[in-house]
Design a protein around this motif. Structure first.
Motif, mmCIF file in Angstrom:
data_model
loop_
_atom_site.group_PDB
_atom_site.id
_atom_site.type_symbol
_atom_site.label_atom_id
_atom_site.label_comp_id
_atom_site.label_asym_id
_atom_site.label_seq_id
_atom_site.Cartn_x
_atom_site.Cartn_y
_atom_site.Cartn_z
ATOM 1 N N GLY A 1 -1.568 8.651 3.237
ATOM 2 C CA GLY A 1 -0.183 8.176 3.165
ATOM 3 C C GLY A 1 -0.115 6.660 3.141
ATOM 4 O O GLY A 1 0.812 6.053 3.663
ATOM 5 N N GLY A 2 -1.100 6.053 2.514
ATOM 6 C CA GLY A 2 -1.115 4.597 2.410
ATOM 7 C C GLY A 2 -0.376 4.109 1.179
ATOM 8 O O GLY A 2 0.374 4.853 0.543
ATOM 9 N N THR A 3 -0.612 2.858 0.839
ATOM 10 C CA THR A 3 0.005 2.283 -0.356
ATOM 11 C C THR A 3 -0.881 1.114 -0.789
ATOM 12 O O THR A 3 -1.994 0.960 -0.282
ATOM 13 C CB THR A 3 1.454 1.829 -0.068
ATOM 14 O OG1 THR A 3 2.032 1.287 -1.260
ATOM 15 C CG2 THR A 3 1.503 0.750 1.013
ATOM 16 N N GLY A 4 -0.420 0.314 -1.741
ATOM 17 C CA GLY A 4 -1.188 -0.867 -2.152
ATOM 18 C C GLY A 4 -0.235 -2.012 -2.391
ATOM 19 O O GLY A 4 0.945 -1.788 -2.667
ATOM 20 N N GLU A 5 -0.723 -3.242 -2.238
ATOM 21 C CA GLU A 5 0.152 -4.400 -2.466
ATOM 22 C C GLU A 5 -0.709 -5.556 -2.954
ATOM 23 O O GLU A 5 -1.914 -5.586 -2.721
ATOM 24 C CB GLU A 5 0.880 -4.763 -1.163
ATOM 25 C CG GLU A 5 2.033 -5.730 -1.321
ATOM 26 C CD GLU A 5 3.008 -5.353 -2.447
ATOM 27 O OE1 GLU A 5 2.821 -5.855 -3.573
ATOM 28 O OE2 GLU A 5 3.946 -4.555 -2.191
ATOM 29 N N SER A 6 -0.059 -6.493 -3.658
ATOM 30 C CA SER A 6 -0.803 -7.676 -4.098
ATOM 31 C C SER A 6 -0.303 -8.893 -3.333
ATOM 32 O O SER A 6 0.764 -8.872 -2.733
ATOM 33 C CB SER A 6 -0.639 -7.873 -5.604
ATOM 34 O OG SER A 6 0.722 -8.075 -5.895
ATOM 35 N N ALA A 7 -1.110 -9.956 -3.361
ATOM 36 C CA ALA A 7 -0.728 -11.216 -2.726
ATOM 37 C C ALA A 7 -1.024 -12.349 -3.706
ATOM 38 O O ALA A 7 -2.099 -12.364 -4.316
ATOM 39 C CB ALA A 7 -1.515 -11.420 -1.430
ATOM 40 N N THR A 8 -0.062 -13.233 -3.874
ATOM 41 C CA THR A 8 -0.284 -14.372 -4.769
ATOM 42 C C THR A 8 -1.250 -15.359 -4.108
ATOM 43 O O THR A 8 -1.460 -15.315 -2.885
ATOM 44 C CB THR A 8 1.033 -15.118 -5.052
ATOM 45 O OG1 THR A 8 1.505 -15.667 -3.804
ATOM 46 C CG2 THR A 8 2.088 -14.190 -5.638
ATOM 47 N N ASP A 9 -1.791 -16.272 -4.912
ATOM 48 C CA ASP A 9 -2.689 -17.282 -4.337
ATOM 49 C C ASP A 9 -1.971 -18.112 -3.267
ATOM 50 O O ASP A 9 -2.579 -18.471 -2.258
ATOM 51 C CB ASP A 9 -3.251 -18.194 -5.441
ATOM 52 C CG ASP A 9 -4.456 -17.554 -6.138
ATOM 53 O OD1 ASP A 9 -4.822 -16.412 -5.788
ATOM 54 O OD2 ASP A 9 -5.031 -18.211 -7.031
#
Ligand SMILES: *Cc1c(COP(=O)(O)O)cnc(C)c1O
Ligand SMILES: [Zn+2]
Length: 423
Positions: A326-334
Motif C-alpha cells: 500500500g505504498g506509493t512513489g514520489e519525485s523530488a526536484t534538485d
C-alpha cells in the motif's frame, strides 16, 4: 546450514540450485535469480529471543542471508541508529518522524550492506577479481570489502563520479575505469562490466539484482532492524531514495521475510523517491504501468549522482513491493533535494549527500497531497554521507569570513553572520 531452497529467474522462471553459485540467468534475459528460503526452518532458529546474543551486523540475520557466516568479511556494517527527528518533525507538522541513519556504515553508504553479502559469497566461490558498474558508492563498498578479503576490484564508474568517491575507491586499492557517454538510456559502465565478465569471467557485483542476486539480500537487514527498533510494532511509511530500485527490492524482500517468519504481521507502505530529472520508476507508479512498459530515462539530470541510473533494473520487485504494501512513489526536484541536505544538517545534525537526502525532499509533497497523515509514523532512509560529495556541500554556503585576530574585526564579522551579540 543453509536455509536457501532455490533460486528462480524473475523473467523466465528457470530454477537454479543455490549451491552452484549462479550470478545471472543462463538465458541472459536480465532476470534476477530470486532467492527462496525455507521459512519453517528459519523460524526454528531465528526468534526474538535468539537475537539477544547476536552481533548487530549482517550476520545477526544469518538464517535470511544467502551466504555463510563463516565466509563473512566484517567491517561493521548495519546496526545503524533510528533517530527520532523532533525538530524536523515540527517543521513538517508531523508528530512521529524518524531517520534511519545509513551514513554511518563503514564506507559512508548503505551499499556496505549489499557488498558485505556479495563479498562473503565471492569468498565462498574463491573469486580472485570482482567488478562493478557504479556511480561510486556501490563501487567503494565493494572495494572496501574486497580489500579486506584480498580480492582485486575493477570498478567501472561514470565520468560524473565525484572526486571523493573516486579517491575512496583508489585508496581501497581498486582499479578505476571511467566510462564516457551516458545517453540513449543505456548505462555504459554496465556494458563494460558485462563485457569483462564474458571475456575474463570476473565476478559481477553491481548493486543491481540481474547481475548479482546475493547483494540485494543485504539491505533486507534495514527492514529487519527497523522492525526490531520499533519493538515489532507497526510503523506506517518508509521513504527510500531510489535509482536502480535494488534497495527498494531488498527492503520489500525484508518486510516480506519478516511476515513469512511470523516476526511481524504488518507491512509499512514503501515509498520510492526519485529525482525529478531521473524518475522512470515514479512515472510508472503514477501511470499504473507494468515493469515491461518502463522506458529508461534518455538523459538523467540530477545533483543526486547516486540516483542517476537511467533504468530501474529491479523495478519489477519495486513495483510489487509498492503495490503489496500500500505504498506509493514520489519525485523530488534538485532544489527540494538540496533543501533536504540543508535541513538534515541544520535541524538534526545529520550530514548527507544529495542521493542520501533525496527521500526527505519528497516528504512535504506527500503530506500536502494527504498521502501521509500528520500522526503517521514515518521513517526516512538517509542513505549516503555528506563526505561523499564535498564539492556539492561547498556549493550550499558562502565561504566563512577570515579576520586578523582582533576583537573589533570579530564583532564586524559576527554582525555580517547575523549573530545577535546582545541576545
Ligand atoms: C545506490 C544509492 C541509492 C539507491 O539505491 P538503488 O538500489 O540504486 O535504488 C540511494 N542512496 C545512495 C546514497 C546510494 O548510493
Ligand atoms: Zn531467465
Amino acid at each position: 546450514m543453509s536455509y536457501v531452497t532455490k533460486m528462480v529467474c524473475s523473467r523466465c522462471g528457470k530454477v537454479y540450485d543455490p549451491r552452484e553459485g549462479h550470478l545471472m540467468c543462463d538465458k541472459r534475459d536480465l532476470g534476477r535469480l530470486d532467492i527462496y528460503y525455507d521459512y519453517e526452518k528459519v523460524k526454528e532458529s531465528l526468534t526474538k529471543a535468539s537475537l539477544a546474543s547476536r552481533t548487530h551486523d549482517t550476520w545477526r540475520w544469518k538464517e535470511l542471508m544467502p551466504a555463510f557466516e563463516r565466509h563473512a568479511v566484517r567491517l561493521g556494517e548495519g546496526g545503524t541508529p533510528l533517530i527520532k527527528a523532533t525538530r524536523l518533525a515540527e517543521k513538517y507538522g508531523l508528530s512521529n518522524l524518524y531517520i534511519k541513519d545509513e551514513t554511518r556504515n563503514p564506507t559512508g553508504s548503505f551499499k556496505d550492506r549489499s557488498m558485505a553479502v556479495s563479498v562473503a559469497k565471492a569468498v565462498e566461490l574463491g573469486v580472485k577479481v570482482d567488478t562493478t558498474a557504479s556511480s561510486g558508492n556501490a563501487a567503494a563498498a565493494l572495494a572496501a570489502y574486497s580489500a579486506k578479503a584480498g580480492i582485486k576490484t575493477v570498478a567501472f564508474v561514470l565520468s560524473t563520479a565525484s572526486v571523493s568517491k573516486v579517491a575512496q575507491l583508489k585508496l581501497y586499492g581498486a582499479s578505476v575505469i571511467k566510462v564516457k557517454g551516458i545517453e540513449k538510456g543505456e548505462d555504459p559502465s554496465v556494458k563494460m562490466m558485462l563485457a569483462a565478465n564474458e571475456r575474463w569471467g570476473w565476478y559481477t557485483s553491481p548493486s543491481f539484482g540481474p547481475f548479482n542476486p546475493y547483494q540485494v539480500e543485504g539491505p533486507k537487514a534495514i527492514s529487519f532492524e527497523l522492525a526490531e527498533q520499533f519493538n515489532w510494532q507497526p510503523y506506517d511509511w518508509m521513504l527510500v531514495p531510489t535509482g536502480s530500485s535494488c534497495l527498494l527490492a531488498g527492503l520489500w524482500k525484508g518486510v516480506r521475510d519478516l511476515r513469512e517468519t511470523g516476526l511481524t504481521d504488518y507491512y509499512p507502505g514503501l515509498v520510492p523517491v526519485q529525482p525529478a530529472g531521473n524518475s522512470p520508476l515514479i512515472r510508472a507508479i503514477k501511470a499504473g504501468l507494468s515493469f515491461d512498459q518502463i522506458e529508461p530515462e534518455k538523459s538523467p539530470r540530477t545533483i543526486a549522482s547516486g540516483l542517476s541510473d537511467p533504468y530501474p533494473w529491479d523495478g519489477d520487485a519495486a513495483l510489487e513491493g509498492v503495490k503489496k504494501t500500500g505504498g506509493t512513489g514520489e519525485s523530488a526536484t534538485d532544489d527540494e533535494i538540496a533543501q533536504a541536505v540543508r535541513d538534515l544538517a541544520k535541524y538534526e545534525g545529520i550530514f548527507a549527500e544529495p542521493s542520501g537526502a533525496a527521500a526527505l525532499g519528497a516528504l512535504k509533497k506527500l503530506i500536502d497531497n494527504r498521502v501521509i497523515d500528520r500522526g503517521d509514523r514515518v521513517v526516512v532512509l538517509v542513505t549516503g554521507s555528506g563526505f561523499k560529495d564535498l564539492n556539492f556541500a561547498q556549493s550550499l554556503y558562502t565561504p566563512p569570513p577570515e579576520i586578523e585576530p582582533d576583537i573589533v574585526q570579530l564583532e564586524a564579522a559576527l554582525k555580517e553572520e547575523g549573530i545577535n551579540l546582545h541576545g
